[in-house]
Enzyme design. Structure first.
Site, PDB file in Angstrom:
ATOM      1  N   HIS A 187       1.256  -1.131   4.082  1.00  0.00           N
ATOM      2  CA  HIS A 187       1.036   0.245   4.559  1.00  0.00           C
ATOM      3  C   HIS A 187       1.547   0.419   5.993  1.00  0.00           C
ATOM      4  O   HIS A 187       2.010   1.491   6.368  1.00  0.00           O
ATOM      5  CB  HIS A 187      -0.451   0.596   4.526  1.00  0.00           C
ATOM      6  CG  HIS A 187      -0.978   0.956   3.178  1.00  0.00           C
ATOM      7  ND1 HIS A 187      -0.570   2.073   2.491  1.00  0.00           N
ATOM      8  CD2 HIS A 187      -1.906   0.366   2.385  1.00  0.00           C
ATOM      9  CE1 HIS A 187      -1.227   2.151   1.332  1.00  0.00           C
ATOM     10  NE2 HIS A 187      -2.041   1.125   1.244  1.00  0.00           N
ATOM     11  N   GLY A 237      -9.855  -2.378   0.785  1.00  0.00           N
ATOM     12  CA  GLY A 237      -9.056  -2.371   2.003  1.00  0.00           C
ATOM     13  C   GLY A 237      -8.577  -0.981   2.364  1.00  0.00           C
ATOM     14  O   GLY A 237      -8.518  -0.083   1.517  1.00  0.00           O
ATOM     15  N   CYS A 279      -4.871   1.612  -5.071  1.00  0.00           N
ATOM     16  CA  CYS A 279      -4.768   2.070  -3.679  1.00  0.00           C
ATOM     17  C   CYS A 279      -5.396   3.448  -3.576  1.00  0.00           C
ATOM     18  O   CYS A 279      -5.156   4.306  -4.434  1.00  0.00           O
ATOM     19  CB  CYS A 279      -3.286   2.125  -3.298  1.00  0.00           C
ATOM     20  SG  CYS A 279      -2.985   2.661  -1.608  1.00  0.00           S
ATOM     21  N   LEU A 280      -6.160   3.673  -2.515  1.00  0.00           N
ATOM     22  CA  LEU A 280      -6.753   4.999  -2.310  1.00  0.00           C
ATOM     23  C   LEU A 280      -5.685   6.071  -2.179  1.00  0.00           C
ATOM     24  O   LEU A 280      -5.931   7.235  -2.475  1.00  0.00           O
ATOM     25  CB  LEU A 280      -7.618   5.006  -1.045  1.00  0.00           C
ATOM     26  CG  LEU A 280      -8.942   4.259  -1.108  1.00  0.00           C
ATOM     27  CD1 LEU A 280      -9.614   4.317   0.253  1.00  0.00           C
ATOM     28  CD2 LEU A 280      -9.838   4.839  -2.176  1.00  0.00           C
ATOM     29  N   GLN A 327      -3.144   5.333   6.430  1.00  0.00           N
ATOM     30  CA  GLN A 327      -3.698   6.122   5.320  1.00  0.00           C
ATOM     31  C   GLN A 327      -4.595   7.241   5.836  1.00  0.00           C
ATOM     32  O   GLN A 327      -4.849   8.208   5.127  1.00  0.00           O
ATOM     33  CB  GLN A 327      -4.491   5.223   4.359  1.00  0.00           C
ATOM     34  CG  GLN A 327      -3.628   4.222   3.603  1.00  0.00           C
ATOM     35  CD  GLN A 327      -4.473   3.350   2.705  1.00  0.00           C
ATOM     36  OE1 GLN A 327      -5.014   2.344   3.142  1.00  0.00           O
ATOM     37  NE2 GLN A 327      -4.610   3.761   1.441  1.00  0.00           N
ATOM     38  N   HIS A 336      -1.160  -6.255   0.648  1.00  0.00           N
ATOM     39  CA  HIS A 336      -1.104  -4.836   0.269  1.00  0.00           C
ATOM     40  C   HIS A 336      -1.320  -3.950   1.498  1.00  0.00           C
ATOM     41  O   HIS A 336      -0.564  -3.003   1.743  1.00  0.00           O
ATOM     42  CB  HIS A 336      -2.163  -4.565  -0.811  1.00  0.00           C
ATOM     43  CG  HIS A 336      -2.340  -3.130  -1.168  1.00  0.00           C
ATOM     44  ND1 HIS A 336      -2.032  -2.622  -2.413  1.00  0.00           N
ATOM     45  CD2 HIS A 336      -2.794  -2.066  -0.445  1.00  0.00           C
ATOM     46  CE1 HIS A 336      -2.271  -1.325  -2.434  1.00  0.00           C
ATOM     47  NE2 HIS A 336      -2.737  -0.960  -1.252  1.00  0.00           N
ATOM     48  N   GLU A 337      -2.353  -4.266   2.288  1.00  0.00           N
ATOM     49  CA  GLU A 337      -2.656  -3.424   3.455  1.00  0.00           C
ATOM     50  C   GLU A 337      -1.559  -3.527   4.517  1.00  0.00           C
ATOM     51  O   GLU A 337      -1.210  -2.530   5.150  1.00  0.00           O
ATOM     52  CB  GLU A 337      -4.013  -3.798   4.054  1.00  0.00           C
ATOM     53  CG  GLU A 337      -5.210  -3.565   3.152  1.00  0.00           C
ATOM     54  CD  GLU A 337      -5.253  -2.177   2.539  1.00  0.00           C
ATOM     55  OE1 GLU A 337      -4.811  -1.210   3.187  1.00  0.00           O
ATOM     56  OE2 GLU A 337      -5.717  -2.054   1.398  1.00  0.00           O
TER      57      GLU A 337
HETATM   58 NI    NI Z   1      -3.343   0.825  -0.365  1.00  0.00          NI
END
Ligand code: NI
Length: 165
Positions: free
Chosen positions: A142, A47, A96-97, A52, A138-139
């Site tokens: 953000h 995701g 997470c990236l 981000q 999670h997304e």
């Molecule tokens: Ni993330």
């Protein structure tokens, strides 16, 4: 299309609250194409949220379809997403990236009913469960300036890792 750089903790911009998308135009669809290409450039990643990529609008992509034997909806492009109902709770490991050096245990709803718009502005509803529901929650975090680091079950539930996978 282009792979764009990903903001990494502790960049303060990751704490911004993203704005509602109001224009469903070619610019939006170009951004989504870049988000998809960026996501695909990290094998195993499930995701990505627009903030981000330093773009503060309420857009996320979730695609857990590569994980074996779990229910999923394929590649979900969710614009102005909202969780309408939640049920159950489960603790699971997240990465997470934007937090490349750690994973952590986070409690999320097991099942969610959600509503979102697609890239043309059409409203769609989804029932999601398990890992897909976790990835979506999670997304969505953000979009409100939260990382999984803000949601850890405890301080001991943070784990260092050497390589993103
Ligand atoms: Ni993330």
């Amino acid at each position: 299309m282009a792979v764009r750089p990903v903001l990494v903790y502790s960049d303060e911009r990751l704490k911004q609250v993203s704005a509602t998308v109001t224009e469903f135009n070619d610019g939006l669809r170009r951004l989504i194409a870049d988000m998809e290409e960026t996501l695909r450039s990290f094998p195993g990643c499930v995701g990505l949220a627009a903030p981000q990529l330093n773009h503060f609008q309420r857009i996320v992509i979730v695609d857990v379809s590569a994980r074996p034997d779990i229910p999923h909806h394929g590649c979900l492009i969710l614009i102005n997403p909202e969780v309408v109902e939640k049920a159950g709770e489960a603790v699971g490991r997240e990465g997470c990236l934007s937090v490349p050096d750690f994973t952590g245990n986070v409690a999320r709803a097991e099942r969610i009913h959600m509503r979102a718009q697609d890239s043309r502005g059409h409203v769609q509803n989804f029932d999601c469960e398990g890992f897909e529901a976790r990835a979506i929650q999670h997304e969505l975090d953000h979009l409100d300036g939260f990382l999984f680091l803000d949601r850890l079950v405890s301080r001991r539930d943070l784990f260092r890792r050497k390589h993103y996978k």
